[in-house]
Design a protein around this motif. Structure first.
Motif, PDB file in Angstrom:
ATOM      1  N   ASP A 376       0.883  -1.150  -0.023  1.00 52.16           N
ATOM      2  CA  ASP A 376       0.062   0.009  -0.116  1.00 52.16           C
ATOM      3  C   ASP A 376       1.070   1.274  -0.046  1.00 52.16           C
ATOM      4  OD1 ASP A 376      -2.425   1.710  -0.112  1.00 52.16           O
ATOM      5  OD2 ASP A 376      -2.754   1.072   1.857  1.00 52.16           O
ATOM      6  N   GLU A 377       0.476   2.290  -0.526  1.00 52.01           N
ATOM      7  CA  GLU A 377       1.087   3.764  -0.686  1.00 52.01           C
ATOM      8  C   GLU A 377       2.477   3.393  -1.295  1.00 52.01           C
ATOM      9  OE1 GLU A 377      -0.272   6.288  -0.466  1.00 52.01           O
ATOM     10  OE2 GLU A 377      -2.319   5.573   0.764  1.00 52.01           O
ATOM     11  N   ILE A 378       2.377   2.699  -2.538  1.00 54.73           N
ATOM     12  CA  ILE A 378       3.627   2.344  -3.168  1.00 54.73           C
ATOM     13  C   ILE A 378       4.618   3.622  -3.762  1.00 54.73           C
ATOM     14  CG2 ILE A 378       2.624   2.101  -5.459  1.00 54.73           C
ATOM     15  CD1 ILE A 378       5.268  -0.275  -4.103  1.00 54.73           C
ATOM     16  N   ALA A 379       3.601   4.465  -3.844  1.00 48.50           N
ATOM     17  CA  ALA A 379       4.376   5.852  -4.127  1.00 48.50           C
ATOM     18  C   ALA A 379       5.473   6.370  -3.060  1.00 48.50           C
ATOM     19  CB  ALA A 379       3.298   6.836  -4.440  1.00 48.50           C
ATOM     20  N   GLU A 380       5.448   5.898  -1.984  1.00 46.49           N
ATOM     21  CA  GLU A 380       6.314   6.431  -0.779  1.00 46.49           C
ATOM     22  C   GLU A 380       7.338   5.395  -0.880  1.00 46.49           C
ATOM     23  OE1 GLU A 380       5.156   9.241   0.457  1.00 46.49           O
ATOM     24  OE2 GLU A 380       3.245   8.882  -0.359  1.00 46.49           O
ATOM     25  N   LEU A 381       7.344   4.531  -1.592  1.00 46.27           N
ATOM     26  CA  LEU A 381       8.896   3.603  -1.496  1.00 46.27           C
ATOM     27  C   LEU A 381      10.004   4.164  -2.179  1.00 46.27           C
ATOM     28  CD1 LEU A 381       9.214   0.449  -0.831  1.00 46.27           C
ATOM     29  CD2 LEU A 381       9.165   0.109  -3.451  1.00 46.27           C
ATOM     30  N   PRO A 382      10.939   4.114  -1.455  1.00 47.03           N
ATOM     31  CA  PRO A 382      12.429   4.906  -1.693  1.00 47.03           C
ATOM     32  C   PRO A 382      12.897   4.313  -3.009  1.00 47.03           C
ATOM     33  CG  PRO A 382      12.530   4.228   0.609  1.00 47.03           C
ATOM     34  CD  PRO A 382      11.208   3.574   0.080  1.00 47.03           C
ATOM     35  N   LEU A 383      13.662   5.166  -3.657  1.00 46.22           N
ATOM     36  CA  LEU A 383      14.304   4.643  -4.982  1.00 46.22           C
ATOM     37  C   LEU A 383      15.072   3.550  -4.988  1.00 46.22           C
ATOM     38  CD1 LEU A 383      15.047   8.326  -6.647  1.00 46.22           C
ATOM     39  CD2 LEU A 383      13.391   6.468  -7.284  1.00 46.22           C
ATOM     40  N   SER A 384      15.840   3.450  -3.772  1.00 45.78           N
ATOM     41  CA  SER A 384      16.827   2.284  -3.534  1.00 45.78           C
ATOM     42  C   SER A 384      16.010   0.924  -3.494  1.00 45.78           C
ATOM     43  CB  SER A 384      17.615   2.497  -2.249  1.00 45.78           C
ATOM     44  OG  SER A 384      16.758   2.752  -1.138  1.00 45.78           O
ATOM     45  N   ALA A 385      14.856   0.889  -2.742  1.00 37.46           N
ATOM     46  CA  ALA A 385      13.979  -0.072  -2.415  1.00 37.46           C
ATOM     47  C   ALA A 385      13.191  -0.316  -3.932  1.00 37.46           C
ATOM     48  CB  ALA A 385      13.022   0.178  -1.424  1.00 37.46           C
ATOM     49  N   GLN A 386      12.741   0.461  -4.686  1.00 38.09           N
ATOM     50  CA  GLN A 386      12.246   0.354  -5.843  1.00 38.09           C
ATOM     51  C   GLN A 386      12.991  -0.349  -6.905  1.00 38.09           C
ATOM     52  OE1 GLN A 386      10.886   3.967  -7.769  1.00 38.09           O
ATOM     53  NE2 GLN A 386      10.281   4.917  -5.949  1.00 38.09           N
ATOM     54  N   VAL A 387      14.397  -0.256  -6.707  1.00 37.62           N
ATOM     55  CA  VAL A 387      15.437  -1.023  -7.633  1.00 37.62           C
ATOM     56  C   VAL A 387      15.199  -2.423  -7.342  1.00 37.62           C
ATOM     57  CG1 VAL A 387      17.947  -1.303  -8.351  1.00 37.62           C
ATOM     58  CG2 VAL A 387      16.850   0.882  -8.030  1.00 37.62           C
ATOM     59  N   LYS A 388      15.294  -2.704  -5.932  1.00 39.38           N
ATOM     60  CA  LYS A 388      15.444  -4.267  -5.476  1.00 39.38           C
ATOM     61  C   LYS A 388      14.016  -4.869  -6.034  1.00 39.38           C
ATOM     62  CE  LYS A 388      17.762  -5.500  -2.186  1.00 39.38           C
ATOM     63  NZ  LYS A 388      18.182  -5.857  -0.945  1.00 39.38           N
ATOM     64  N   LEU A 389      12.824  -4.133  -5.826  1.00 43.33           N
ATOM     65  CA  LEU A 389      11.660  -4.416  -6.323  1.00 43.33           C
ATOM     66  C   LEU A 389      11.412  -4.752  -7.664  1.00 43.33           C
ATOM     67  CD1 LEU A 389       8.562  -5.096  -5.453  1.00 43.33           C
ATOM     68  CD2 LEU A 389       7.966  -2.709  -5.575  1.00 43.33           C
ATOM     69  N   LEU A 390      11.960  -3.973  -8.541  1.00 42.54           N
ATOM     70  CA  LEU A 390      11.960  -4.005  -9.846  1.00 42.54           C
ATOM     71  C   LEU A 390      12.849  -5.225 -10.119  1.00 42.54           C
ATOM     72  CD1 LEU A 390      11.435  -3.048 -12.810  1.00 42.54           C
ATOM     73  CD2 LEU A 390      13.673  -1.869 -12.688  1.00 42.54           C
ATOM     74  N   PHE A 392      13.138  -7.981  -8.378  1.00 40.20           N
ATOM     75  CA  PHE A 392      12.087  -9.374  -7.856  1.00 40.20           C
ATOM     76  C   PHE A 392      11.170  -9.493  -8.921  1.00 40.20           C
ATOM     77  CE2 PHE A 392       7.935 -10.474  -6.210  1.00 40.20           C
ATOM     78  CZ  PHE A 392       8.323 -11.719  -6.007  1.00 40.20           C
ATOM     79  N   LEU A 393      10.551  -8.279  -9.530  1.00 44.78           N
ATOM     80  CA  LEU A 393       9.529  -8.487 -10.412  1.00 44.78           C
ATOM     81  C   LEU A 393      10.075  -9.140 -11.636  1.00 44.78           C
ATOM     82  CD1 LEU A 393       7.666  -5.289  -9.980  1.00 44.78           C
ATOM     83  CD2 LEU A 393       6.870  -7.459  -9.270  1.00 44.78           C
ATOM     84  N   ASP A 395      12.815 -11.413 -12.159  1.00 46.40           N
ATOM     85  CA  ASP A 395      13.427 -12.729 -12.018  1.00 46.40           C
ATOM     86  C   ASP A 395      12.946 -13.509 -10.669  1.00 46.40           C
ATOM     87  OD1 ASP A 395      14.793 -11.733  -9.797  1.00 46.40           O
ATOM     88  OD2 ASP A 395      16.619 -11.173 -10.868  1.00 46.40           O
ATOM     89  N   GLY A 396      12.106 -12.817 -10.025  1.00 48.25           N
ATOM     90  CA  GLY A 396      11.535 -13.604  -8.832  1.00 48.25           C
ATOM     91  C   GLY A 396      12.445 -13.889  -7.684  1.00 48.25           C
ATOM     92  N   GLN A 397      13.551 -13.237  -7.753  1.00 46.45           N
ATOM     93  CA  GLN A 397      14.475 -13.427  -6.538  1.00 46.45           C
ATOM     94  C   GLN A 397      14.592 -12.139  -5.746  1.00 46.45           C
ATOM     95  OE1 GLN A 397      18.285 -15.000  -8.217  1.00 46.45           O
ATOM     96  NE2 GLN A 397      17.284 -17.240  -8.204  1.00 46.45           N
ATOM     97  N   ILE A 398      14.929 -12.446  -4.477  1.00 45.90           N
ATOM     98  CA  ILE A 398      15.433 -11.159  -3.648  1.00 45.90           C
ATOM     99  C   ILE A 398      16.734 -11.606  -2.913  1.00 45.90           C
ATOM    100  CG2 ILE A 398      12.895 -10.820  -3.030  1.00 45.90           C
ATOM    101  CD1 ILE A 398      13.368 -12.186  -0.302  1.00 45.90           C
ATOM    102  N   THR A 399      17.404 -10.410  -2.473  1.00 45.57           N
ATOM    103  CA  THR A 399      18.308 -10.596  -1.557  1.00 45.57           C
ATOM    104  C   THR A 399      18.455  -9.844  -0.373  1.00 45.57           C
ATOM    105  OG1 THR A 399      19.867 -10.629  -3.780  1.00 45.57           O
ATOM    106  CG2 THR A 399      21.196 -10.280  -1.752  1.00 45.57           C
ATOM    107  N   ARG A 400      18.828 -10.526   0.757  1.00 46.38           N
ATOM    108  CA  ARG A 400      18.665  -9.897   1.974  1.00 46.38           C
ATOM    109  C   ARG A 400      19.532  -8.680   2.426  1.00 46.38           C
ATOM    110  NH1 ARG A 400      17.963 -15.194   6.277  1.00 46.38           N
ATOM    111  NH2 ARG A 400      16.002 -15.632   5.760  1.00 46.38           N
ATOM    112  N   VAL A 401      19.302  -7.767   3.096  1.00 45.39           N
ATOM    113  CA  VAL A 401      20.158  -6.589   3.169  1.00 45.39           C
ATOM    114  C   VAL A 401      21.536  -7.104   3.963  1.00 45.39           C
ATOM    115  CG1 VAL A 401      20.962  -4.375   4.449  1.00 45.39           C
ATOM    116  CG2 VAL A 401      18.523  -4.990   3.420  1.00 45.39           C
ATOM    117  N   GLY A 402      22.711  -6.957   3.317  1.00 46.20           N
ATOM    118  CA  GLY A 402      24.064  -7.692   3.776  1.00 46.20           C
ATOM    119  C   GLY A 402      24.225  -9.041   3.267  1.00 46.20           C
TER     120      GLY A 402
END
Length: 594
Positions: A376-390, A392-393, A395-402
């Motif tokens: 919800d309120e996806i417009a408030e997502l920071p640009l750095s998190a937008q890159v990681k969300l992109l 995932f959309l 290749d379906g993979q995520i990487t934990r911080v660190g």
């Protein structure tokens, strides 16, 4: 209705020669002779008179003794004869046709045609072509699916085709030779289109019914000779009983489809009612239908709409109707998490990734594995998190911080916002590529002011809902209902729910009246009342009151539209009436047609 029994035609027929056949005329018949039953010449034409010198009143035996034996035999046995070439004291040979003139089975005389021998090949050629053409036409007429009746200029039936026999359930031999009036008297036909065409000399069509109950369209067409007289009438019959049957089948199929549509609508309504969604306005019904339809796929959905319209409810609806319904739906408000922690919350972190990270922790993506993640309120997502969300959309993979190793998770992403993402893309505050990834299937949730038909059902539902929780009963007065229906609810459904809860808790009586409403709703109602109401003094005359109200309405309408045609359309009168009223009340000093 039983088909009437058709009496047989009379045994005798009348055959008369009024002129030589058209084929003979085209070939320039050399001569024609007509005799009575005694062989006395009654008429002679062409070569018979000029060259053979056969005169009226002379016995044929004396004038043409070579021909008399053949004529005599025809007078006795009434058989037509076609004789071979006969030379009659000239250098020209003739081919002779001998035809008896019969009336009531009695021979009244003979008619003879003489054709020049040199014309015989041409005659035979044309006769063969004529026979071929006749055969083709007969085949076409007999194979026609439409019925065809042909009558002469007196309305005597001379032909019907097999389709007519089938449609009218008659036999050709029982019909041919009868007059149309006789067929009406016998009940075979109900109306004589033949006589109508003969009298009017025009095409006549009408819908009728045969004796066996078949409905058909009869169209009569006149056939004219060179002088413009009707010589034939052709009536075509098109059976519409089969068309009626097909139409009934189509209607039955449509009824079945309508029943299926009704059942589907009932199922959808049942499903929506279980989700506590009220949809009466077409725009809301459309949005809910879209949500149910996209539930069956895993595409990303972007839910758009103002704050408080129920975007989270739509996310629940999509999830509960999807194949992921048995798995969790994780909801994240991107604007409620500090920017420094949003990545760790979404994607998780490893031990030592930052100060205070004493152990590893999975993120919300991993918690939602197999289910749905609602951002919800996806417009408030920071640009750095937008890159990681992109990523995932894609290749379906995520990487934990660190972390350094990617993890594959099966998560469907639903996003929502009340902001204009296109403007944010232009302002470089939201990534264009992420916008296109999220905006695969957009669903717009209408605001309360856009779904006026839903306001009253929403008020009743939430008033009963909170009253049941409190353990009391509440109902709205007419004045309170009107005030709430005219209120615009800038906070949408969330504000409407809060108002209903407040009315249930704060009202001291079962009937919620105008004074129980919140001040902003009440003041809005009073403001609208002052702006729209016309203050009328007491004891005012009816005519004066009507004129005062009329002037007030016209003044407001003119101030808003400045166009007489628009005013006329909205007020339900003509432009001329508007012009006259404006002049009467001095509202406008000019006529505005723009």
């Amino acid at each position: 209705m039983p088909i009437p029994k058709i009496p047989p035609l009379p045994s005798h027929k009348t055959e008369q020669w009024s002129s030589p056949p058209q084929m003979f005329q085209d070939l320039s018949v050399a001569g024609i002779l007509v005799t009575d039953k005694a062989g006395i010449v009654l008429s002679s034409q062409g070569f018979a008179r000029k060259i053979l010198r056969v005169k009226k009143g002379i016995p044929l035996e004396q004038a043409l003794p070579q021909l008399w034996p053949k004529v005599k035999r025809t007078l006795q046995d009434l058989k037509r004869r076609q004789e071979e070439s006969i030379s009659i004291e000239t250098e020209v040979n003739f081919l002779t046709w001998i035809e008896p003139i019969v009336y009531d089975s009695i021979c009244d005389g003979i008619i003879c045609f003489f054709i020049e021998h040199l014309k015989i090949p041409e005659l035979l050629s044309q006769l063969s072509s004529f026979q071929d053409l006749t055969g083709v036409l007969n085949t076409i007429i007999d194979s026609s699916a439409d019925g065809l009746w042909v009558s002469d200029s007196q309305g005597i039936i001379i032909r019907i085709n097999p389709a007519s026999e089938r449609i009218s359930d008659v036999k050709a031999e029982d019909i041919i030779g009868r007059s149309t009036q006789e067929l009406i008297d016998l009940g075979i036909i109900k109306r004589s289109v033949f006589e109508e065409v003969i009298n009017s000399k025009k095409v006549v069509s009408y819908l009728t019914q045969s004796a066996n109950g078949r409905k058909f369209i009869a169209t009569g067409t006149p056939v004219f000779d060179v002088s413009g007289d009707v010589v034939r009438v052709v009536v075509s019959e098109r059976d519409v009983s089969e068309i009626d049957r097909l139409q009934r089948e189509l209607e039955e199929q449509e009824a079945i489809k309508d029943e299926f549509r009704h059942k589907i609508a009932e199922m959808q309504q049942t499903n929506l009612s279980s989700q506590q969604v009220i949809a009466k306005s077409p725009c809301m019904v459309k949005a809910l239908s879209q949500a149910i339809r996209v539930s069956n796929v895993d595409s990303s959905v972007l839910i758009l709409g103002e704050s408080g319209v129920g975007k989270g409810l739509f996310a629940d609806l999509i999830h509960k109707n999807s194949r992921r319904a048995e798995k969790p739906i994780i909801k994240i408000n991107c604007g409620a998490i500090p920017e420094s922690l949003i990545e760790a919350e979404l994607f998780g972190y490893e031990k030592g990734a930052f100060t205070g990270a004493q152990a590893q922790k999975p993120g919300h993506f991993e918690f939602a594995d197999g289910g749905t993640l609602f951002l919800d309120e996806i417009a408030e997502l920071p640009l750095s998190a937008q890159v990681k969300l992109l990523h995932f959309l894609e290749d379906g993979q995520i990487t934990r911080v660190g972390g350094t190793t990617g993890r594959t998770v099966d998560v469907r992403v639903l996003a929502a916002t009340h902001r204009n993402l296109e403007e944010m893309v232009e302002n470089k505050s939201f990534r264009l590529d992420l916008y296109y990834r999220l905006n695969v299937i957009p669903i717009y949730v209408p605001s309360v002011r856009e779904r006026k038909d839903c306001v009253l059902p929403l008020l009743r539902y939430y008033l009963d809902f909170y009253a049941e929780k409190v353990g009391c009963k509440r109902r709205l007065s007419l004045a309170a209902t009107d005030a709430l229906l005219s209120y615009k609810f800038p906070g949408n459904v969330r504000q409407l729910m809060n108002i209903c809860e407040r009315l249930v808790v704060m009202s001291e009586t079962e009937l919620v009246d105008l004074q129980d409403l919140p001040s902003d709703v009440f003041s809005s109602q009073k403001k609208q009342g002052r702006s729209s109401a016309v203050q009328l003094p007491e004891n005012i005359a009816l005519r004066e009151a009507i004129e005062k109200v009329e002037r007030s309405i016209l003044k407001r309408s003119y101030a808003k539209h400045r166009n007489q045609y628009k005013m006329a359309a909205l007020l339900g009168v003509t432009q001329a009436t508007i012009a006259r009223k404006l002049k009467k009340y001095g509202i406008s000093k000019h006529v505005d047609y723009e």
